[in-house]
Write an enzyme that holds these catalytic residues in place. Structure first.
Site, short mmCIF file in Angstrom:
data_model
loop_
_atom_site.label_atom_id
_atom_site.label_comp_id
_atom_site.label_asym_id
_atom_site.label_seq_id
_atom_site.Cartn_x
_atom_site.Cartn_y
_atom_site.Cartn_z
N ALA A 1 0.94 -1.20 0.03
CA ALA A 1 -0.15 -0.07 -0.03
C ALA A 1 0.89 1.13 -0.05
O ALA A 1 2.18 1.39 0.67
CB ALA A 1 -0.87 0.06 1.19
N ASP A 2 0.30 2.42 -0.54
CA ASP A 2 1.00 3.77 -0.48
C ASP A 2 -0.15 4.78 0.08
O ASP A 2 -0.98 4.50 -0.52
CB ASP A 2 1.76 3.91 -1.75
CG ASP A 2 2.65 5.04 -1.57
OD1 ASP A 2 3.48 4.96 -0.59
OD2 ASP A 2 2.30 6.21 -2.04
N THR A 3 0.34 5.72 0.88
CA THR A 3 -0.47 6.81 1.23
C THR A 3 -0.01 7.97 0.86
O THR A 3 1.41 8.31 1.05
CB THR A 3 -0.82 6.71 2.70
OG1 THR A 3 -1.55 5.40 2.98
CG2 THR A 3 -1.94 7.79 3.07
N ALA B 1 -3.59 3.57 -1.98
CA ALA B 1 -3.67 2.47 -2.99
C ALA B 1 -3.27 1.41 -2.04
O ALA B 1 -2.30 1.30 -1.72
CB ALA B 1 -3.03 3.00 -4.17
#
Length: 199
Positions: free
Chosen positions: A79-81, A116
């Site tokens: 995930a990436d924020t 995501a």
């Protein structure tokens, strides 16, 4: 059991919350320290393209590390924020002064938080995107400096963690609380179930 391609303690806590058993597939450091996972914004890249690209790069990098280390094949989650304010991508602060500058910009305003999530079995990659809006109340310079001095702003997108002391700054949210933390559990659960993982 799945692999978690992330160094984030928040993502570990959230997976534990929904009783997903995982093994961290650790990187050397933040993504920008791994040559195959660039967290730098490409010229002309919008926030949605950026956060999707970085999450996918983390998943691909995790799969490569799984093969290189000859680990058992399992599902892998990454995930990436990131934040968006006035069309600008706001990532993690470089240092304390940068964190202060970011929080000054967020003070009294609404920003977007995008996370995501990618789940892969090594051949198939599926992705979901969570988008939330967060409104900060107006912050004094003293409050901002005191918060940054706690160390909580370090290594967090937008220089704050909603699950910590920064909850005192937040007037309103629209969207996913866990997405703002860094792993939207609704989207994560749906992706895992797509691959046959039983929750």
């Amino acid at each position: 059991m799945i692999y978690l391609a992330s160094n984030s303690p928040r993502r570990r806590e959230l997976l534990q919350q929904i009783h997903v058993r995982f093994e961290p597939l650790l990187f050397r450091g933040p993504g920008r320290d791994d040559h195959d996972i660039s967290e730098h914004v490409e010229p002309g890249e919008d926030v949605v393209t950026y956060v999707r690209r970085v999450a996918l790069a983390k998943a691909e990098g995790g799969i490569q590390r799984m093969y290189m280390r000859k680990l058992p094949q399992r599902l892998l989650l990454s995930a990436d924020t990131t934040l968006e304010l006035d069309g600008e991508i706001i990532g993690k602060p470089d240092d304390g002064e940068h964190a202060i500058a970011i929080l000054r910009r967020l003070s009294g305003r609404t920003h977007r938080v995008l996370t995501a999530v990618v789940v892969t079995n090594g051949q198939r990659f599926e992705q979901r995107l969570s988008t939330s809006e967060v409104r900060f109340r107006p912050l004094s310079d003293t409050e901002i400096r005191h918060y940054v001095a706690t160390g909580e702003a370090a290594d967090k997108a937008g220089a704050y963690g909603i699950q910590g002391r920064a909850a005192l700054f937040i007037d309103e949210i629209h969207g996913s609380y866990t997405g703002i933390m860094g792993l939207p559990l609704f989207e994560t659960g749906a992706l895992l179930q797509e691959f046959g993982y039983s929750l």
